[in-house]
Design a protein around this motif. Structure first.
Motif, PDB file in Angstrom:
ATOM      1  N   TYR A   1       0.824  -1.202   0.000  1.00 58.09           N
ATOM      2  CA  TYR A   1       0.000   0.000   0.000  1.00 58.09           C
ATOM      3  C   TYR A   1       0.866   1.263   0.000  1.00 58.09           C
ATOM      4  N   GLY A   2       1.933   1.232   0.782  1.00 66.07           N
ATOM      5  CA  GLY A   2       2.820   2.380   0.840  1.00 66.07           C
ATOM      6  C   GLY A   2       3.517   2.637  -0.478  1.00 66.07           C
ATOM      7  N   VAL A   3       3.997   1.584  -1.127  1.00 69.62           N
ATOM      8  CA  VAL A   3       4.664   1.732  -2.422  1.00 69.62           C
ATOM      9  C   VAL A   3       3.702   2.314  -3.452  1.00 69.62           C
ATOM     10  N   ILE A   4       2.499   1.779  -3.500  1.00 71.86           N
ATOM     11  CA  ILE A   4       1.510   2.262  -4.465  1.00 71.86           C
ATOM     12  C   ILE A   4       1.178   3.732  -4.212  1.00 71.86           C
ATOM     13  N   ALA A   5       0.997   4.087  -2.939  1.00 69.73           N
ATOM     14  CA  ALA A   5       0.687   5.477  -2.602  1.00 69.73           C
ATOM     15  C   ALA A   5       1.807   6.418  -3.032  1.00 69.73           C
ATOM     16  N   LEU A   6       3.055   6.021  -2.791  1.00 66.51           N
ATOM     17  CA  LEU A   6       4.195   6.856  -3.168  1.00 66.51           C
ATOM     18  C   LEU A   6       4.304   7.000  -4.677  1.00 66.51           C
ATOM     19  N   VAL A   7       4.172   5.895  -5.391  1.00 65.93           N
ATOM     20  CA  VAL A   7       4.292   5.945  -6.852  1.00 65.93           C
ATOM     21  C   VAL A   7       3.224   6.854  -7.445  1.00 65.93           C
ATOM     22  N   LEU A   8       1.990   6.686  -7.004  1.00 72.81           N
ATOM     23  CA  LEU A   8       0.897   7.511  -7.524  1.00 72.81           C
ATOM     24  C   LEU A   8       1.095   8.986  -7.164  1.00 72.81           C
ATOM     25  N   SER A   9       1.502   9.242  -5.919  1.00 71.16           N
ATOM     26  CA  SER A   9       1.708  10.617  -5.486  1.00 71.16           C
ATOM     27  C   SER A   9       2.812  11.291  -6.291  1.00 71.16           C
ATOM     28  N   LEU A  10       3.944  10.635  -6.435  1.00 73.18           N
ATOM     29  CA  LEU A  10       5.065  11.217  -7.175  1.00 73.18           C
ATOM     30  C   LEU A  10       4.701  11.429  -8.643  1.00 73.18           C
ATOM     31  N   LEU A  11       3.993  10.459  -9.232  1.00 71.67           N
ATOM     32  CA  LEU A  11       3.604  10.595 -10.634  1.00 71.67           C
ATOM     33  C   LEU A  11       2.659  11.769 -10.831  1.00 71.67           C
ATOM     34  N   LEU A  12       1.639  11.883  -9.976  1.00 72.09           N
ATOM     35  CA  LEU A  12       0.671  12.960 -10.129  1.00 72.09           C
ATOM     36  C   LEU A  12       1.286  14.319  -9.840  1.00 72.09           C
ATOM     37  N   ARG A  13       2.160  14.391  -8.843  1.00 74.59           N
ATOM     38  CA  ARG A  13       2.830  15.663  -8.552  1.00 74.59           C
ATOM     39  C   ARG A  13       3.736  16.073  -9.705  1.00 74.59           C
ATOM     40  N   TRP A  14       4.438  15.107 -10.291  1.00 77.00           N
ATOM     41  CA  TRP A  14       5.297  15.391 -11.438  1.00 77.00           C
ATOM     42  C   TRP A  14       4.464  15.918 -12.600  1.00 77.00           C
ATOM     43  N   MET A  15       3.317  15.315 -12.855  1.00 75.86           N
ATOM     44  CA  MET A  15       2.448  15.775 -13.936  1.00 75.86           C
ATOM     45  C   MET A  15       1.951  17.198 -13.673  1.00 75.86           C
ATOM     46  N   GLY A  16       1.565  17.471 -12.410  1.00 74.45           N
ATOM     47  CA  GLY A  16       1.103  18.812 -12.071  1.00 74.45           C
ATOM     48  C   GLY A  16       2.208  19.848 -12.199  1.00 74.45           C
TER      49      GLY A  16
ATOM     50  N   LEU B   1      -3.337  17.169  -4.878  1.00 76.31           N
ATOM     51  CA  LEU B   1      -4.629  17.642  -5.355  1.00 76.31           C
ATOM     52  C   LEU B   1      -4.545  19.095  -5.831  1.00 76.31           C
ATOM     53  N   SER B   2      -3.840  19.925  -5.102  1.00 73.83           N
ATOM     54  CA  SER B   2      -3.721  21.334  -5.448  1.00 73.83           C
ATOM     55  C   SER B   2      -2.986  21.531  -6.779  1.00 73.83           C
ATOM     56  N   LEU B   3      -1.912  20.793  -6.981  1.00 73.28           N
ATOM     57  CA  LEU B   3      -1.169  20.901  -8.235  1.00 73.28           C
ATOM     58  C   LEU B   3      -2.025  20.493  -9.433  1.00 73.28           C
ATOM     59  N   LEU B   4      -2.801  19.425  -9.268  1.00 72.87           N
ATOM     60  CA  LEU B   4      -3.658  18.962 -10.357  1.00 72.87           C
ATOM     61  C   LEU B   4      -4.759  19.966 -10.651  1.00 72.87           C
TER      62      LEU B   4
END
Length: 255
Positions: A119-134, A245-248
């Motif tokens: 769960y932690g790995v998935i959360a980190l990967v998704l967070s980093l990917l979405l922040r990078w996109m934003g 969320l804010s970056l997106l």
């Protein structure tokens, strides 16, 4: 033992907050910081301001040399390094604990474990990917500095709100040592972050304030239901989810 200091603000709160939330080598008056405790939480948004300036200005200097996607990756890496991945670690531990255990005691035990789970790995990967996109999107619009100032400050104000609203879920840990700020400190943190966000992003900041409020409420509600309160990890998760969320939202609204 340090004497209690009940004043609303102190200049020593700023280096204390920077020293707590980053790896920046700032001199901290330990006795004063200990006496202030959670009263210094009003300054947490200023830590976001410092980080935004430190990473945005070099990024601006490199903007003509690097494509936005690479520059966004460097900005994100710099933020992780400067904070020592403190909030990322909190997000991963929160994901592992809240969804990896069946009762509050077990969830807290998992959150304290230094090992990371699925769960932690998935959360980190998704967070980093979405922040990078934003970040890539706001860099393409040449709005990195105002966007990052607003996002970094508001997401840390959300941390203070959760600290104030919820009791400590465990007897030990970083959050317990720091303590709980009162409503005055939380209000000042929110007011400070909101005012500067409005100055930097204009009307779009209203959406960011609402987004951070919803993120803080959601994380706080889940934490209250699953472990009975907040921990340092919960606060880190609040910051990460609010920032993502804010970056997106900024990337969508300003496009």
């Amino acid at each position: 033992m340090a004497k209690s200091d009940s004043g609303l603000m102190s200049l020593t709160d700023i280096p204390a907050a920077v020293g707590l939330l980053t790896r920046l080598p700032v001199p901290v008056n330990v006795e004063r910081a200990t006496a202030r405790g959670a009263k210094a939480a009003w300054a947490y948004p200023l830590v976001g301001l410092v980080l935004a300036l430190l990473v945005s200005l070099p990024a601006w200097a490199l903007s003509d040399l690097l494509p936005p996607a690479i520059l966004a990756a460097l900005v994100l890496s710099a933020l992780v390094v400067l904070t020592g991945a403190l909030h990322e670690d909190g997000l991963a531990d929160t994901a592992d604990g809240l969804w990896g255990g069946w009762e509050p005691a077990r969830r807290l035990e998992i959150m304290k474990d230094s090992q990371i789970g699925s769960y932690g790995v998935i959360a980190l990967v998704l967070s980093l990917l979405l922040r990078w996109m934003g970040l890539t999107a706001v860099i393409e619009m040449d709005l990195l500095l105002p966007a990052l100032i607003a996002v970094a400050m508001l997401s840390r104000a959300g941390m203070v709100a959760v600290m104030t609203a919820l009791p400590n879920a465990r007897d030990g840990g970083l959050s317990k040592r720091v303590g709980r700020p009162d409503g005055r400190a939380a209000g000042l943190a929110v007011l400070l972050a909101g005012a500067i966000a409005l100055l930097s992003c204009g009307g779009a900041a209203v959406l960011l304030i609402l987004a951070v409020a919803m993120a803080a409420l959601a994380v706080g509600a889940v934490a209250k239901a699953k472990i009975g309160g907040q921990t340092g990890d919960i606060l880190g998760a609040t910051q990460q989810i609010s920032e993502t969320l804010s970056l997106l939202i900024l990337a969508s609204v300003l496009a």
